[in-house]
Design a protein around this motif. Structure first.
Motif, mmCIF file in Angstrom:
data_model
loop_
_atom_site.group_PDB
_atom_site.id
_atom_site.type_symbol
_atom_site.label_atom_id
_atom_site.label_comp_id
_atom_site.label_asym_id
_atom_site.label_seq_id
_atom_site.Cartn_x
_atom_site.Cartn_y
_atom_site.Cartn_z
ATOM 1 N N UNK A 215 0.838 -1.205 0.000
ATOM 2 C CA UNK A 215 0.000 0.000 0.000
ATOM 3 C C UNK A 215 0.870 1.252 0.000
ATOM 4 N N UNK A 216 1.913 1.241 0.830
ATOM 5 C CA UNK A 216 2.831 2.378 0.891
ATOM 6 C C UNK A 216 3.539 2.567 -0.448
ATOM 7 N N UNK A 217 4.042 1.477 -1.021
ATOM 8 C CA UNK A 217 4.771 1.557 -2.284
ATOM 9 C C UNK A 217 3.863 2.030 -3.416
ATOM 10 N N UNK A 218 2.647 1.515 -3.472
ATOM 11 C CA UNK A 218 1.710 1.941 -4.514
ATOM 12 C C UNK A 218 1.365 3.420 -4.393
ATOM 13 N N UNK A 219 1.215 3.897 -3.160
ATOM 14 C CA UNK A 219 0.931 5.318 -2.958
ATOM 15 C C UNK A 219 2.099 6.179 -3.432
ATOM 16 N N UNK A 220 3.319 5.742 -3.135
ATOM 17 C CA UNK A 220 4.505 6.490 -3.572
ATOM 18 C C UNK A 220 4.569 6.543 -5.095
ATOM 19 N N UNK A 221 4.354 5.401 -5.731
ATOM 20 C CA UNK A 221 4.390 5.346 -7.196
ATOM 21 C C UNK A 221 3.312 6.241 -7.794
ATOM 22 N N UNK A 222 2.155 6.267 -7.177
ATOM 23 C CA UNK A 222 1.064 7.119 -7.648
ATOM 24 C C UNK A 222 1.419 8.597 -7.527
ATOM 25 N N UNK A 223 2.231 8.943 -6.520
ATOM 26 C CA UNK A 223 2.583 10.340 -6.281
ATOM 27 C C UNK A 223 3.705 10.842 -7.186
ATOM 28 N N UNK A 224 4.462 9.922 -7.771
ATOM 29 C CA UNK A 224 5.621 10.325 -8.581
ATOM 30 C C UNK A 224 5.256 11.349 -9.656
ATOM 31 N N UNK B 130 -4.476 10.549 -3.353
ATOM 32 C CA UNK B 130 -4.166 9.247 -3.960
ATOM 33 C C UNK B 130 -5.423 8.394 -4.022
ATOM 34 N N UNK B 131 -5.471 7.518 -5.005
ATOM 35 C CA UNK B 131 -6.569 6.556 -5.115
ATOM 36 C C UNK B 131 -6.319 5.310 -4.280
ATOM 37 N N UNK B 132 -5.060 5.078 -3.935
ATOM 38 C CA UNK B 132 -4.704 3.898 -3.156
ATOM 39 C C UNK B 132 -5.491 3.870 -1.838
ATOM 40 N N UNK B 133 -6.037 2.718 -1.543
ATOM 41 C CA UNK B 133 -6.724 2.532 -0.261
ATOM 42 C C UNK B 133 -5.870 1.635 0.626
ATOM 43 N N UNK B 134 -5.791 1.995 1.887
ATOM 44 C CA UNK B 134 -4.880 1.322 2.817
ATOM 45 C C UNK B 134 -5.652 0.297 3.637
ATOM 46 N N UNK B 135 -5.152 -0.932 3.629
ATOM 47 C CA UNK B 135 -5.840 -2.026 4.329
ATOM 48 C C UNK B 135 -5.652 -1.922 5.838
#
Length: 275
Positions: A197-206, A270-275
Motif C-alpha cells: 500500500x505504501x509503495x503503490x501510494x509512492x508510485x502514484x505520487x511520482x 491518492x486513489x490507493x486505499x490502505x488495508x
C-alpha cells in the motif's frame, strides 16, 4: 520521466522500484550499498561519498528522486552527508519524495496530524540517533527545497514485491509455526501500513504535481499486541499464542507511547486505499 530510487534494495525500496519498473512511461534507476540486491539491475553507490554521488547524479539527471534509505544507528550520517549531497544537486524542477517516520512525533501523545509539532529525544536516549536525524532531515528539506513530499509512515509490514516479510511478522511466523508464544506490548499505539500500500501510494505520487507533508497509512490505529494478534489470525494460527509483553522500561529506553497518525490528508490526493 526518469526516477531514481535511493535504497532500492531495502524492504520498502524494493517494492517501489519494482512497481516503477512496470510503468511503461517511467525510466527507473535504483541504488544500493550494503544490502545485496536480489535482482541485478541496481547500481552500487555510497551516497555518503560526495565524488561518487556527484558523478552518479549528474549522469542520471532524474526528474524525481525517492529517498528510501534507512539506517537506524547511522541515520545522522545519512542526513549530514548523503541527504546534504542530494539537496545540493537538486534543481527546483526535480521532485524529492522523502520517506520519513512516525518517530518524529516522539512525544508520544498522538494521534498526530501533519501540522503537529515534531519532537526530538535526549542524546543519550537509545532511539535518539534515528529520531533526531529524521527530524533534522525534515527541517533541512523544508528549509532548502520547495519541490518535495515528506511521507511519514508508521510500522511497515507484509510481503513486498519479491516476497520478503518485515522482521516483526517474520519473527511472529517463526514462533507460531513452532507453537511458541510471543509477546507484544499493549500500550504502544501505531498506524501500521502494508508495504505494498505504501509503495503503490509512492508510485502514484511520482507524476503528480503535489508537494507537502503527508501522514501515510490507514485510518485505524492499534497497539502492537492488538495488531499482531490479528496478524496471527490472518496467517491461520491461534491468536492465543500472542501474549501481552511487560510495559517495564529502563531509563533512556522509553518507547513513545502513541505516535499513531491521522491520515485523512493523503486520501485526498491518492486513489490507493490502505488495508
Amino acid at each position: 520521466m526518469k526516477v531514481v530510487v535511493f535504497g532500492a534494495s531495502g524492504y520498502v525500496g524494493t517494492s517501489v522500484y519494482k512497481l516503477l519498473e512496470n510503468k511503461s512511461d517511467m525510466e527507473v534507476i535504483g541504488t544500493y550499498l550494503e544490502t545485496e540486491p536480489e535482482f541485478d539491475e541496481l547500481h552500487k553507490l555510497d551516497i555518503n561519498d560526495p565524488e561518487s554521488f556527484s558523478d552518479f547524479f549528474k549522469k542520471e539527471n532524474p526528474d524525481v528522486v525517492i529517498w528510501s534509505v534507512m539506517n537506524g544507528p547511522n541515520e545522522y550520517e545519512l542526513t549530514d552527508q548523503g541527504l546534504l549531497h542530494l539537496i545540493t544537486h537538486l534543481t527546483p524542477a526535480t521532485k524529492l519524495i522523502y520517506i520519513s517516520s512516525d518517530f518524529v512525533y516522539s512525544a508520544g501523545k498522538g494521534p498526530y496530524m501533519e501540522e503537529d509539532p515534531l519532537s526530538t529525544l535526549p542524546d543519550d536516549h537509545v532511539y535518539s540517533n534515528y529520531t533526531n536525524a529524521k527530524v533534522k532531515a525534515e527541517r533541512f528539506i523544508q528549509n532548502e527545497l520547495t519541490n518535495y513530499m515528506i511521507l511519514r509512515a508508521g510500522p511497515v509490514y507484509g510481503e513486498n514485491q519479491i516476497g520478503k516479510l518485515d522482521a516483526r511478522t517474520d519473527e511472529l511466523t517463526y514462533h507460531l509455526r513452532s507453537g511458541q508464544p510471543i509477546a507484544f506490548r499493549d500500550d504502544l499505539f501505531r498506524t501500521f501500513v502494508h508495504v505494498e500500500d505504501l509503495a503503490n501510494a509512492i508510485v502514484e505520487l511520482v507524476p503528480k504535481d503535489v508537494t507537502g507533508i503527508y501522514n501515510v497509512g490507514p485510518s485505524t490505529n492499534k497497539s502492537f499486541y492488538e495488531f499482531m494478534s490479528g496478524m496471527a489470525e490472518q496467517l491461520g494460527y491461534q491468536s492465543s499464542l500472542v501474549e501481552k509483553a511487560s510495559e517495564y522500561e529502563e531509563a533512556d529506553e522509553e518507547v513513545p507511547k502513541d505516535i499513531s497518525l491521522v491520515t485523512e490528508k493523503i486520501t485526498d490526493i491518492v486513489n490507493q486505499r490502505f488495508r
